[in-house]
Enzyme design. Structure first.
Site, PDB file in Angstrom:
ATOM      1  N   ILE A   1      35.294 114.647  67.088  1.00 27.25           N
ATOM      2  CA  ILE A   1      36.512 115.060  67.762  1.00 27.25           C
ATOM      3  C   ILE A   1      37.086 113.900  68.587  1.00 27.25           C
ATOM      4  O   ILE A   1      36.330 113.041  69.051  1.00 27.25           O
ATOM      5  CB  ILE A   1      36.257 116.258  68.702  1.00 27.25           C
ATOM      6  CG1 ILE A   1      35.222 115.910  69.768  1.00 27.25           C
ATOM      7  CG2 ILE A   1      35.847 117.484  67.932  1.00 27.25           C
ATOM      8  CD1 ILE A   1      35.020 117.010  70.845  1.00 27.25           C
TER       9      ILE A   1
ATOM     10  N   ASN B   1      42.612 102.041  63.525  1.00 31.19           N
ATOM     11  CA  ASN B   1      43.114 103.325  64.000  1.00 31.19           C
ATOM     12  C   ASN B   1      44.599 103.156  64.281  1.00 31.19           C
ATOM     13  O   ASN B   1      45.003 102.230  64.986  1.00 31.19           O
ATOM     14  CB  ASN B   1      42.348 103.706  65.269  1.00 31.19           C
ATOM     15  CG  ASN B   1      42.811 105.019  65.861  1.00 31.19           C
ATOM     16  OD1 ASN B   1      43.878 105.104  66.458  1.00 31.19           O
ATOM     17  ND2 ASN B   1      41.995 106.044  65.718  1.00 31.19           N
TER      18      ASN B   1
ATOM     19  N   GLY C   1      43.465 101.766  68.881  1.00 33.88           N
ATOM     20  CA  GLY C   1      44.698 102.397  68.423  1.00 33.88           C
ATOM     21  C   GLY C   1      45.859 101.420  68.355  1.00 33.88           C
ATOM     22  O   GLY C   1      46.209 100.790  69.350  1.00 33.88           O
TER      23      GLY C   1
ATOM     24  N   CYS D   1      45.790 111.904  70.103  1.00 33.73           N
ATOM     25  CA  CYS D   1      45.696 111.279  71.423  1.00 33.73           C
ATOM     26  C   CYS D   1      46.351 112.191  72.461  1.00 33.73           C
ATOM     27  O   CYS D   1      47.541 112.492  72.367  1.00 33.73           O
ATOM     28  CB  CYS D   1      46.378 109.914  71.447  1.00 33.73           C
ATOM     29  SG  CYS D   1      46.298 109.164  73.088  1.00 33.73           S
TER      30      CYS D   1
END
Lengths: 259, 301
Positions: B191, B99, B46, B130
Protein backbone atom coordinates in the site's frame (compact mmCIF):
# COMPACT_ATOMS: atom_id res chain seq x y z
CA UNK A 1 33.96 13.41 -1.79
CA UNK A 2 35.08 9.73 -1.76
CA UNK A 3 37.07 10.48 1.35
CA UNK A 4 33.94 11.22 3.34
CA UNK A 5 32.05 7.96 2.97
CA UNK A 6 29.21 7.54 5.38
CA UNK A 7 29.22 4.57 7.72
CA UNK A 8 26.91 2.77 10.11
CA UNK A 9 28.46 1.30 13.22
CA UNK A 10 28.24 0.64 16.93
CA UNK A 11 29.88 2.93 19.45
CA UNK A 12 30.63 2.18 23.11
CA UNK A 13 30.05 4.87 25.70
CA UNK A 14 33.28 5.33 27.61
CA UNK A 15 32.01 8.20 29.73
CA UNK A 16 28.58 9.67 30.30
CA UNK A 17 28.76 12.81 32.43
CA UNK A 18 25.79 14.95 33.45
CA UNK A 19 27.32 18.39 32.94
CA UNK A 20 24.28 20.50 33.80
CA UNK A 21 20.73 19.91 34.90
CA UNK A 22 19.44 18.76 31.54
CA UNK A 23 22.61 18.02 29.62
CA UNK A 24 24.93 15.07 29.29
CA UNK A 25 28.28 14.81 27.59
CA UNK A 26 28.74 11.36 26.07
CA UNK A 27 32.20 10.21 25.08
CA UNK A 28 32.14 7.28 22.68
CA UNK A 29 34.56 5.09 20.78
CA UNK A 30 33.71 3.07 17.69
CA UNK A 31 33.55 -0.67 18.38
CA UNK A 32 35.40 -1.16 15.11
CA UNK A 33 37.65 1.12 13.13
CA UNK A 34 39.21 4.51 13.49
CA UNK A 35 37.37 7.81 13.46
CA UNK A 36 40.33 9.36 11.67
CA UNK A 37 39.43 7.25 8.60
CA UNK A 38 36.17 9.16 8.28
CA UNK A 39 37.78 12.61 8.11
CA UNK A 40 34.96 14.07 10.18
CA UNK A 41 34.54 17.79 9.69
CA UNK A 42 33.35 20.36 12.24
CA UNK A 43 29.61 20.91 11.89
CA UNK A 44 28.74 17.40 10.77
CA UNK A 45 26.28 15.25 12.70
CA UNK A 46 25.37 11.65 13.48
CA UNK A 47 22.06 9.77 13.43
CA UNK A 48 21.66 7.73 16.61
CA UNK A 49 19.38 4.79 17.36
CA UNK A 50 17.85 5.65 20.72
CA UNK A 51 18.12 2.99 23.46
CA UNK A 52 15.24 0.58 24.15
CA UNK A 53 13.33 1.82 21.10
CA UNK A 54 12.60 5.08 22.88
CA UNK A 55 11.91 6.53 19.44
CA UNK A 56 11.03 4.92 16.12
CA UNK A 57 13.38 6.99 13.99
CA UNK A 58 17.01 7.81 14.67
CA UNK A 59 17.81 11.14 16.28
CA UNK A 60 20.25 13.60 14.70
CA UNK A 61 22.94 14.84 17.10
CA UNK A 62 25.73 17.32 16.35
CA UNK A 63 29.26 16.07 16.69
CA UNK A 64 30.69 18.10 19.57
CA UNK A 65 34.31 17.07 19.41
CA UNK A 66 36.57 14.49 17.81
CA UNK A 67 39.69 13.31 19.60
CA UNK A 68 41.51 11.35 16.92
CA UNK A 69 44.32 10.36 19.31
CA UNK A 70 41.83 8.71 21.69
CA UNK A 71 39.62 7.59 18.77
CA UNK A 72 36.83 9.30 20.68
CA UNK A 73 33.71 11.21 19.67
CA UNK A 74 31.88 13.57 22.04
CA UNK A 75 28.16 14.21 21.83
CA UNK A 76 26.56 16.95 23.90
CA UNK A 77 22.92 16.04 24.44
CA UNK A 78 20.06 18.03 25.91
CA UNK A 79 17.22 16.03 27.43
CA UNK A 80 14.51 17.33 25.12
CA UNK A 81 12.34 14.27 24.54
CA UNK A 82 12.11 10.53 25.03
CA UNK A 83 15.00 9.75 22.70
CA UNK A 84 17.53 12.21 24.07
CA UNK A 85 16.50 11.33 27.64
CA UNK A 86 17.13 7.65 26.94
CA UNK A 87 20.54 8.50 25.49
CA UNK A 88 21.47 10.58 28.53
CA UNK A 89 20.43 7.72 30.82
CA UNK A 90 22.77 5.21 29.17
CA UNK A 91 25.44 3.79 31.48
CA UNK A 92 29.13 3.72 30.70
CA UNK A 93 29.91 0.69 28.55
CA UNK A 94 26.56 0.71 26.76
CA UNK A 95 26.59 0.42 22.99
CA UNK A 96 24.65 2.63 20.60
CA UNK A 97 24.39 2.45 16.82
CA UNK A 98 25.18 5.50 14.72
CA UNK A 99 25.25 6.57 11.11
CA UNK A 100 28.10 9.01 10.65
CA UNK A 101 29.34 11.46 9.64
CA UNK A 102 26.53 13.29 7.92
CA UNK A 103 26.03 16.62 6.20
CA UNK A 104 28.43 19.35 5.23
CA UNK A 105 30.28 21.11 7.96
CA UNK A 106 31.33 24.70 8.47
CA UNK A 107 33.43 26.31 5.77
CA UNK A 108 36.77 26.81 7.47
CA UNK A 109 38.38 28.38 4.43
CA UNK A 110 36.28 31.48 5.05
CA UNK A 111 37.20 31.91 8.71
CA UNK A 112 39.78 34.68 8.28
CA UNK A 113 42.06 35.70 11.13
CA UNK A 114 39.47 36.50 13.79
CA UNK A 115 36.25 34.48 13.57
CA UNK A 116 33.48 34.69 16.15
CA UNK A 117 31.75 31.46 17.16
CA UNK A 118 28.32 32.01 18.74
CA UNK A 119 26.42 29.21 20.45
CA UNK A 120 23.16 29.19 22.37
CA UNK A 121 22.14 26.38 24.71
CA UNK A 122 22.97 22.95 23.33
CA UNK A 123 23.86 24.73 20.08
CA UNK A 124 27.36 25.29 21.46
CA UNK A 125 28.08 21.61 20.66
CA UNK A 126 29.54 21.78 17.13
CA UNK A 127 31.52 24.92 17.94
CA UNK A 128 33.96 23.00 20.13
CA UNK A 129 35.19 20.87 17.27
CA UNK A 130 35.19 23.94 15.04
CA UNK A 131 37.26 25.92 17.55
CA UNK A 132 39.74 23.07 17.92
CA UNK A 133 40.12 22.72 14.15
CA UNK A 134 40.57 26.47 13.68
CA UNK A 135 43.29 26.32 16.35
CA UNK A 136 45.06 23.56 14.45
CA UNK A 137 45.04 25.89 11.45
CA UNK A 138 46.69 28.63 13.52
CA UNK A 139 43.55 30.68 14.05
CA UNK A 140 42.44 31.77 17.51
CA UNK A 141 38.66 32.18 17.52
CA UNK A 142 36.49 34.14 19.94
CA UNK A 143 33.58 32.31 21.52
CA UNK A 144 30.28 33.78 22.63
CA UNK A 145 28.16 31.33 24.63
CA UNK A 146 24.56 31.96 25.61
CA UNK A 147 22.66 30.23 28.40
CA UNK A 148 19.75 30.74 30.75
CA UNK A 149 21.94 31.03 33.85
CA UNK A 150 25.47 30.29 35.10
CA UNK A 151 24.77 26.60 35.71
CA UNK A 152 23.71 26.15 32.09
CA UNK A 153 26.88 27.56 30.53
CA UNK A 154 28.16 24.46 28.77
CA UNK A 155 31.77 23.37 28.34
CA UNK A 156 33.19 26.87 28.99
CA UNK A 157 36.49 25.42 30.23
CA UNK A 158 36.81 23.33 27.05
CA UNK A 159 36.19 26.34 24.81
CA UNK A 160 38.77 28.34 26.78
CA UNK A 161 41.47 25.97 25.47
CA UNK A 162 41.01 27.38 21.98
CA UNK A 163 40.16 31.04 22.41
CA UNK A 164 38.65 33.81 24.50
CA UNK A 165 35.23 32.95 25.91
CA UNK A 166 32.45 35.51 26.38
CA UNK A 167 29.20 34.61 28.05
CA UNK A 168 25.66 35.95 28.11
CA UNK A 169 23.10 34.63 30.59
CA UNK A 170 19.47 35.61 30.71
CA UNK A 171 19.55 36.12 34.48
CA UNK A 172 22.98 37.72 34.58
CA UNK A 173 24.42 35.02 36.87
CA UNK A 174 27.44 34.67 34.58
CA UNK A 175 28.93 37.03 32.01
CA UNK A 176 26.71 39.78 30.66
CA UNK A 177 23.01 39.83 31.45
CA UNK A 178 20.76 39.29 28.46
CA UNK A 179 20.82 37.36 25.19
CA UNK A 180 23.93 36.77 23.06
CA UNK A 181 22.52 39.28 20.59
CA UNK A 182 23.15 42.14 23.08
CA UNK A 183 26.62 41.02 24.20
CA UNK A 184 29.12 43.88 23.85
CA UNK A 185 31.64 41.61 22.12
CA UNK A 186 29.45 42.03 19.03
CA UNK A 187 30.70 45.64 18.88
CA UNK A 188 34.12 44.32 17.89
CA UNK A 189 35.01 43.49 14.30
CA UNK A 190 35.26 39.87 13.22
CA UNK A 191 36.22 38.26 9.93
CA UNK A 192 33.46 35.62 10.02
CA UNK A 193 30.61 34.50 12.26
CA UNK A 194 29.69 30.85 12.86
CA UNK A 195 26.45 30.39 14.76
CA UNK A 196 24.43 27.51 16.17
CA UNK A 197 21.49 27.76 18.53
CA UNK A 198 17.74 28.32 18.71
CA UNK A 199 16.18 29.61 15.49
CA UNK A 200 15.24 33.08 16.85
CA UNK A 201 18.83 33.55 18.04
CA UNK A 202 20.31 32.54 14.69
CA UNK A 203 17.94 34.83 12.82
CA UNK A 204 18.86 37.74 15.11
CA UNK A 205 22.58 37.03 14.65
CA UNK A 206 22.10 36.80 10.89
CA UNK A 207 20.52 40.26 10.94
CA UNK A 208 23.42 41.69 12.94
CA UNK A 209 25.94 40.01 10.60
CA UNK A 210 24.23 41.56 7.58
CA UNK A 211 24.27 45.02 9.17
CA UNK A 212 27.98 44.67 9.86
CA UNK A 213 28.64 43.01 6.47
CA UNK A 214 30.31 40.12 8.26
CA UNK A 215 30.01 36.74 6.49
CA UNK A 216 27.92 34.39 8.58
CA UNK A 217 27.13 30.67 8.67
CA UNK A 218 24.39 29.06 10.72
CA UNK A 219 23.68 25.42 11.55
CA UNK A 220 20.03 24.36 11.25
CA UNK A 221 18.30 21.45 12.92
CA UNK A 222 15.13 20.90 10.90
CA UNK A 223 13.18 17.78 11.83
CA UNK A 224 14.52 14.92 9.73
CA UNK A 225 13.95 11.23 9.13
CA UNK A 226 16.74 9.66 7.04
CA UNK A 227 19.68 12.04 7.48
CA UNK A 228 21.13 11.16 4.07
CA UNK A 229 19.05 13.22 1.64
CA UNK A 230 16.57 10.52 0.66
CA UNK A 231 13.29 11.36 2.36
CA UNK A 232 13.18 15.11 1.63
CA UNK A 233 11.50 15.85 4.97
CA UNK A 234 13.98 18.35 6.47
CA UNK A 235 13.89 20.94 3.71
CA UNK A 236 14.75 24.59 4.12
CA UNK A 237 13.81 27.24 1.56
CA UNK A 238 16.95 28.61 -0.04
CA UNK A 239 17.94 30.68 -3.02
CA UNK A 240 18.14 27.31 -4.84
CA UNK A 241 14.65 26.21 -3.75
CA UNK A 242 13.86 23.60 -1.14
CA UNK A 243 17.00 21.72 -0.14
CA UNK A 244 17.64 19.02 2.46
CA UNK A 245 19.23 20.33 5.64
CA UNK A 246 20.71 16.87 6.27
CA UNK A 247 22.57 16.72 2.97
CA UNK A 248 23.11 20.29 1.75
CA UNK A 249 23.40 21.58 5.34
CA UNK A 250 23.11 21.50 8.25
CA UNK A 251 25.41 24.51 7.90
CA UNK A 252 24.33 27.24 5.49
CA UNK A 253 25.80 30.61 4.67
CA UNK A 254 23.03 33.10 5.46
CA UNK A 255 23.25 34.36 1.87
CA UNK A 256 21.76 31.01 0.80
CA UNK A 257 18.78 31.38 3.13
CA UNK A 258 15.64 33.41 2.67
CA UNK A 259 15.81 34.93 6.17
CA UNK B 1 20.91 -21.48 -2.01
CA UNK B 2 17.25 -21.23 -2.92
CA UNK B 3 16.09 -19.51 -6.08
CA UNK B 4 15.06 -15.97 -5.19
CA UNK B 5 14.34 -14.88 -8.75
CA UNK B 6 10.79 -13.62 -9.26
CA UNK B 7 9.00 -12.21 -12.28
CA UNK B 8 6.71 -9.18 -12.38
CA UNK B 9 5.18 -9.23 -15.83
CA UNK B 10 8.15 -9.38 -18.21
CA UNK B 11 10.41 -7.95 -15.56
CA UNK B 12 12.79 -10.47 -14.03
CA UNK B 13 14.10 -9.58 -10.58
CA UNK B 14 17.16 -11.34 -9.15
CA UNK B 15 15.34 -11.32 -5.82
CA UNK B 16 12.03 -9.95 -4.51
CA UNK B 17 13.53 -6.99 -2.64
CA UNK B 18 12.75 -3.53 -4.02
CA UNK B 19 12.93 -0.12 -2.39
CA UNK B 20 9.84 2.02 -2.02
CA UNK B 21 9.71 5.24 -3.97
CA UNK B 22 10.57 8.35 -1.98
CA UNK B 23 12.44 6.44 0.69
CA UNK B 24 15.61 5.60 -1.19
CA UNK B 25 16.36 8.75 -3.16
CA UNK B 26 17.98 7.69 -6.44
CA UNK B 27 19.73 4.79 -4.75
CA UNK B 28 23.04 6.62 -4.66
CA UNK B 29 22.28 8.02 -1.21
CA UNK B 30 22.62 4.46 0.11
CA UNK B 31 25.66 3.34 -1.89
CA UNK B 32 27.96 3.97 1.10
CA UNK B 33 26.01 1.45 3.18
CA UNK B 34 25.12 -1.38 0.82
CA UNK B 35 26.00 -2.96 -2.50
CA UNK B 36 23.07 -1.75 -4.61
CA UNK B 37 23.65 -4.65 -6.99
CA UNK B 38 22.37 -7.03 -4.33
CA UNK B 39 18.84 -5.62 -4.58
CA UNK B 40 16.17 -6.94 -6.90
CA UNK B 41 15.75 -3.35 -7.94
CA UNK B 42 15.23 0.14 -6.70
CA UNK B 43 12.27 2.34 -7.34
CA UNK B 44 13.45 5.89 -7.68
CA UNK B 45 11.51 8.73 -6.24
CA UNK B 46 8.25 10.08 -7.62
CA UNK B 47 8.95 11.83 -10.91
CA UNK B 48 6.65 14.36 -12.56
CA UNK B 49 6.58 16.12 -15.92
CA UNK B 50 7.71 19.46 -14.47
CA UNK B 51 10.02 20.09 -11.49
CA UNK B 52 8.17 20.43 -8.19
CA UNK B 53 9.19 22.15 -4.95
CA UNK B 54 6.86 20.04 -2.82
CA UNK B 55 5.10 21.20 0.32
CA UNK B 56 6.29 23.66 2.93
CA UNK B 57 8.26 22.57 5.97
CA UNK B 58 7.42 20.94 8.37
CA UNK B 59 6.85 17.79 6.37
CA UNK B 60 7.39 15.03 8.88
CA UNK B 61 6.46 14.01 12.38
CA UNK B 62 7.20 10.79 14.17
CA UNK B 63 4.15 8.88 15.42
CA UNK B 64 3.85 5.62 17.39
CA UNK B 65 5.89 3.02 15.44
CA UNK B 66 5.75 5.16 12.36
CA UNK B 67 5.84 8.59 10.81
CA UNK B 68 3.61 10.99 8.95
CA UNK B 69 5.06 12.71 5.90
CA UNK B 70 3.85 15.41 3.57
CA UNK B 71 6.73 15.82 1.13
CA UNK B 72 4.42 16.46 -1.81
CA UNK B 73 6.43 14.91 -4.65
CA UNK B 74 9.38 17.29 -4.57
CA UNK B 75 11.49 16.33 -7.59
CA UNK B 76 13.44 17.89 -10.43
CA UNK B 77 11.21 16.57 -13.18
CA UNK B 78 11.48 13.81 -15.76
CA UNK B 79 13.89 15.65 -18.08
CA UNK B 80 16.36 16.07 -15.23
CA UNK B 81 15.99 12.40 -14.37
CA UNK B 82 16.71 11.35 -17.95
CA UNK B 83 19.69 13.64 -18.49
CA UNK B 84 21.33 13.69 -15.04
CA UNK B 85 20.24 10.71 -12.95
CA UNK B 86 19.65 7.88 -15.42
CA UNK B 87 23.20 7.85 -16.83
CA UNK B 88 24.64 7.59 -13.32
CA UNK B 89 22.38 4.64 -12.45
CA UNK B 90 23.57 2.58 -15.43
CA UNK B 91 26.56 1.39 -13.40
CA UNK B 92 24.22 -0.80 -11.31
CA UNK B 93 22.81 -4.06 -12.63
CA UNK B 94 19.74 -4.08 -10.38
CA UNK B 95 16.50 -3.09 -12.06
CA UNK B 96 15.74 0.63 -12.05
CA UNK B 97 12.02 1.31 -11.77
CA UNK B 98 10.76 4.87 -12.05
CA UNK B 99 7.76 5.95 -9.99
CA UNK B 100 5.73 8.49 -11.95
CA UNK B 101 3.06 10.92 -10.88
CA UNK B 102 1.03 13.72 -12.39
CA UNK B 103 -1.73 16.26 -11.99
CA UNK B 104 -3.56 15.16 -15.12
CA UNK B 105 -3.86 12.02 -17.20
CA UNK B 106 -1.92 13.79 -19.91
CA UNK B 107 0.96 14.38 -17.45
CA UNK B 108 1.15 10.68 -16.69
CA UNK B 109 1.06 9.78 -20.37
CA UNK B 110 3.82 12.23 -21.27
CA UNK B 111 6.15 11.10 -18.49
CA UNK B 112 5.61 7.45 -19.46
CA UNK B 113 6.31 8.27 -23.13
CA UNK B 114 9.55 10.00 -22.22
CA UNK B 115 10.76 7.06 -20.12
CA UNK B 116 9.74 4.36 -22.60
CA UNK B 117 12.83 4.71 -24.88
CA UNK B 118 15.31 4.22 -22.01
CA UNK B 119 16.72 0.69 -22.34
CA UNK B 120 17.38 0.12 -18.68
CA UNK B 121 13.99 1.34 -17.50
CA UNK B 122 12.14 -1.91 -17.96
CA UNK B 123 9.31 -0.98 -15.63
CA UNK B 124 7.51 2.02 -14.23
CA UNK B 125 5.38 2.31 -11.14
CA UNK B 126 2.41 4.63 -11.57
CA UNK B 127 1.55 6.52 -8.42
CA UNK B 128 -2.18 7.08 -8.25
CA UNK B 129 -2.09 7.17 -4.49
CA UNK B 130 -0.06 10.10 -3.17
CA UNK B 131 -2.09 11.68 -0.35
CA UNK B 132 0.05 14.82 -0.22
CA UNK B 133 -0.65 16.71 -3.42
CA UNK B 134 -3.59 18.98 -4.11
CA UNK B 135 -4.56 17.68 -7.54
CA UNK B 136 -3.96 14.32 -9.15
CA UNK B 137 -2.16 11.73 -7.08
CA UNK B 138 -4.62 10.05 -4.82
CA UNK B 139 -7.57 11.66 -6.61
CA UNK B 140 -7.04 9.15 -9.42
CA UNK B 141 -6.54 6.26 -7.06
CA UNK B 142 -9.69 6.43 -5.00
CA UNK B 143 -12.22 5.56 -7.71
CA UNK B 144 -12.24 2.62 -10.08
CA UNK B 145 -12.93 5.00 -12.99
CA UNK B 146 -9.99 7.29 -12.12
CA UNK B 147 -7.60 4.39 -11.61
CA UNK B 148 -8.71 2.76 -14.86
CA UNK B 149 -8.34 5.94 -16.91
CA UNK B 150 -4.76 6.62 -15.75
CA UNK B 151 -3.81 2.99 -16.32
CA UNK B 152 -5.30 3.01 -19.80
CA UNK B 153 -3.41 6.16 -20.81
CA UNK B 154 -0.08 4.98 -19.44
CA UNK B 155 -0.58 1.51 -20.93
CA UNK B 156 -0.81 3.07 -24.39
CA UNK B 157 2.36 5.08 -23.83
CA UNK B 158 4.56 2.50 -22.12
CA UNK B 159 4.97 -0.96 -23.65
CA UNK B 160 7.11 -2.46 -20.89
CA UNK B 161 6.19 -3.61 -17.38
CA UNK B 162 3.54 -1.38 -15.86
CA UNK B 163 3.01 -1.43 -12.11
CA UNK B 164 0.20 0.63 -10.56
CA UNK B 165 0.66 1.70 -6.94
CA UNK B 166 -2.59 1.63 -5.04
CA UNK B 167 -3.96 3.78 -2.26
CA UNK B 168 -5.22 2.15 0.94
CA UNK B 169 -7.51 5.14 1.50
CA UNK B 170 -10.42 3.45 -0.26
CA UNK B 171 -13.44 1.32 0.65
CA UNK B 172 -12.43 -1.65 -1.50
CA UNK B 173 -8.85 -1.84 -2.68
CA UNK B 174 -9.65 -5.12 -4.46
CA UNK B 175 -12.11 -3.29 -6.73
CA UNK B 176 -9.44 -0.73 -7.69
CA UNK B 177 -6.95 -3.53 -8.34
CA UNK B 178 -9.40 -5.31 -10.64
CA UNK B 179 -10.02 -2.05 -12.51
CA UNK B 180 -6.34 -1.45 -13.27
CA UNK B 181 -5.82 -5.12 -14.16
CA UNK B 182 -8.63 -4.83 -16.69
CA UNK B 183 -6.84 -1.87 -18.33
CA UNK B 184 -3.65 -3.84 -18.83
CA UNK B 185 -1.53 -3.21 -15.73
CA UNK B 186 1.11 -5.92 -15.34
CA UNK B 187 1.22 -5.63 -11.57
CA UNK B 188 -0.12 -3.68 -8.62
CA UNK B 189 1.94 -2.49 -5.67
CA UNK B 190 0.35 -1.73 -2.32
CA UNK B 191 0.00 0.00 0.00
CA UNK B 192 0.91 3.64 -0.33
CA UNK B 193 0.66 5.61 2.91
CA UNK B 194 -2.49 5.80 4.99
CA UNK B 195 -3.81 9.30 5.37
CA UNK B 196 -3.29 10.50 8.91
CA UNK B 197 -2.91 13.53 11.15
CA UNK B 198 -1.19 14.53 14.37
CA UNK B 199 -1.54 17.65 16.52
CA UNK B 200 0.96 19.36 18.80
CA UNK B 201 -1.29 19.89 21.81
CA UNK B 202 1.01 22.39 23.53
CA UNK B 203 1.21 24.67 20.51
CA UNK B 204 -2.37 23.76 19.55
CA UNK B 205 -1.55 23.30 15.89
CA UNK B 206 -0.94 20.44 13.47
CA UNK B 207 2.61 19.15 13.16
CA UNK B 208 2.53 19.21 9.35
CA UNK B 209 2.27 22.28 7.15
CA UNK B 210 -0.41 20.45 5.18
CA UNK B 211 -2.31 19.40 8.35
CA UNK B 212 -2.73 15.84 7.07
CA UNK B 213 -0.04 13.51 5.78
CA UNK B 214 0.75 9.92 4.87
CA UNK B 215 1.35 7.39 7.63
CA UNK B 216 4.11 4.82 7.07
CA UNK B 217 6.24 2.52 9.16
CA UNK B 218 5.58 -0.57 11.25
CA UNK B 219 2.27 0.88 12.47
CA UNK B 220 0.61 0.27 9.08
CA UNK B 221 1.90 -3.26 8.51
CA UNK B 222 -1.16 -5.30 9.58
CA UNK B 223 -3.38 -3.13 7.37
CA UNK B 224 -0.98 -3.61 4.46
CA UNK B 225 -0.72 -7.38 4.92
CA UNK B 226 -4.51 -7.65 4.98
CA UNK B 227 -4.85 -5.61 1.78
CA UNK B 228 -2.13 -7.57 -0.04
CA UNK B 229 -3.93 -10.77 0.92
CA UNK B 230 -7.29 -9.44 -0.33
CA UNK B 231 -5.89 -8.07 -3.58
CA UNK B 232 -3.86 -11.17 -4.38
CA UNK B 233 -7.09 -13.17 -4.20
CA UNK B 234 -8.87 -10.67 -6.44
CA UNK B 235 -6.42 -10.36 -9.37
CA UNK B 236 -4.29 -12.66 -11.49
CA UNK B 237 -1.41 -10.21 -12.02
CA UNK B 238 1.47 -10.30 -9.52
CA UNK B 239 1.15 -8.18 -6.40
CA UNK B 240 4.03 -6.21 -4.90
CA UNK B 241 3.63 -5.76 -1.16
CA UNK B 242 4.78 -2.90 0.99
CA UNK B 243 3.85 -1.11 4.16
CA UNK B 244 5.89 -1.19 7.35
CA UNK B 245 8.36 -3.90 6.37
CA UNK B 246 11.14 -3.54 8.93
CA UNK B 247 13.05 -6.79 8.47
CA UNK B 248 13.20 -10.16 6.72
CA UNK B 249 10.44 -11.67 8.80
CA UNK B 250 8.05 -8.93 7.74
CA UNK B 251 9.00 -9.38 4.09
CA UNK B 252 8.20 -13.11 4.28
CA UNK B 253 4.88 -12.26 5.93
CA UNK B 254 3.90 -10.22 2.85
CA UNK B 255 4.96 -13.00 0.51
CA UNK B 256 2.91 -15.57 2.40
CA UNK B 257 -0.02 -13.15 2.11
CA UNK B 258 0.38 -13.11 -1.67
CA UNK B 259 3.14 -10.67 -2.60
CA UNK B 260 5.48 -11.80 -5.42
CA UNK B 261 7.93 -9.03 -4.52
CA UNK B 262 8.19 -6.51 -1.69
CA UNK B 263 9.22 -2.90 -1.26
CA UNK B 264 11.08 -1.57 1.75
CA UNK B 265 10.35 2.04 2.65
CA UNK B 266 10.54 3.76 6.00
CA UNK B 267 12.88 1.07 7.36
CA UNK B 268 15.62 2.48 5.10
CA UNK B 269 15.64 5.60 7.29
CA UNK B 270 16.33 3.58 10.42
CA UNK B 271 18.68 0.96 9.01
CA UNK B 272 20.19 1.94 5.66
CA UNK B 273 21.43 -1.64 5.20
CA UNK B 274 18.06 -3.28 5.88
CA UNK B 275 17.40 -4.23 2.25
CA UNK B 276 20.42 -6.49 1.91
CA UNK B 277 19.73 -7.93 5.35
CA UNK B 278 16.29 -8.91 4.03
CA UNK B 279 17.86 -10.66 1.03
CA UNK B 280 20.09 -12.61 3.43
CA UNK B 281 17.10 -13.45 5.60
CA UNK B 282 15.19 -14.78 2.60
CA UNK B 283 18.02 -17.16 1.77
CA UNK B 284 18.19 -18.28 5.38
CA UNK B 285 14.41 -18.66 5.62
CA UNK B 286 14.25 -20.81 2.51
CA UNK B 287 16.99 -23.02 3.85
CA UNK B 288 15.31 -23.42 7.23
CA UNK B 289 11.99 -24.30 5.65
CA UNK B 290 13.30 -26.50 2.87
CA UNK B 291 12.08 -24.08 0.21
CA UNK B 292 13.97 -24.43 -3.08
CA UNK B 293 12.25 -21.57 -4.87
CA UNK B 294 10.84 -18.56 -3.04
CA UNK B 295 7.94 -18.47 -5.49
CA UNK B 296 6.66 -21.58 -3.64
CA UNK B 297 5.68 -19.54 -0.58
CA UNK B 298 3.90 -16.73 -2.43
CA UNK B 299 0.24 -16.67 -1.39
CA UNK B 300 0.41 -19.76 0.82
CA UNK B 301 -2.21 -18.15 3.07
Amino acid sequence: MEKYNKRMGDFRITENAAIAENYSLLKLIPVEGLLSDSAIRPGQFVQVVTPNNATYLRRPISICYIDNDANEMWLLIRKAGDGTRALCDQPNGATINMIYSLGNGFDLSEAGSSPLLIGGGVGVAPLLNLGAELNRQGIKPTFLLGARSAKDVLLAEEFAKYGDVHVSTEDGSAGEKGLVTTNTILNSEFTHIYCCGPMPMMKAIAKIAREKSTPCEVSLENVMACGVGACLCCVEKTTAGNVCVCKEGPVFNIDQLLW
Amino acid sequence: MANLNVNIGNLSLKNPVLTASGTFGYGEEFADFIDLNRLGGFIVKGTTLEPRQGNDYPRMVETPSGMLNAVGLQNKGVEYFISEIYPRLLQYDSEIIVNISGSSIDDYRKVAEMLAPLDRIRAIEVNISCPNVKSGGMAFGTTTEGAASVTKAVREAFPKTLIVKLSPNVTSIADIARAVEAEGADSVSLINTLMGMAIDVERQRPYLSTITGGLSGAAVRPVAVRMVWQVSKAVKIPVIGLGGIMNGRDAIEFMLAGARAIEVGTANFINPAVTVEIVDYMNDYCERHGVKDINEIVGMI
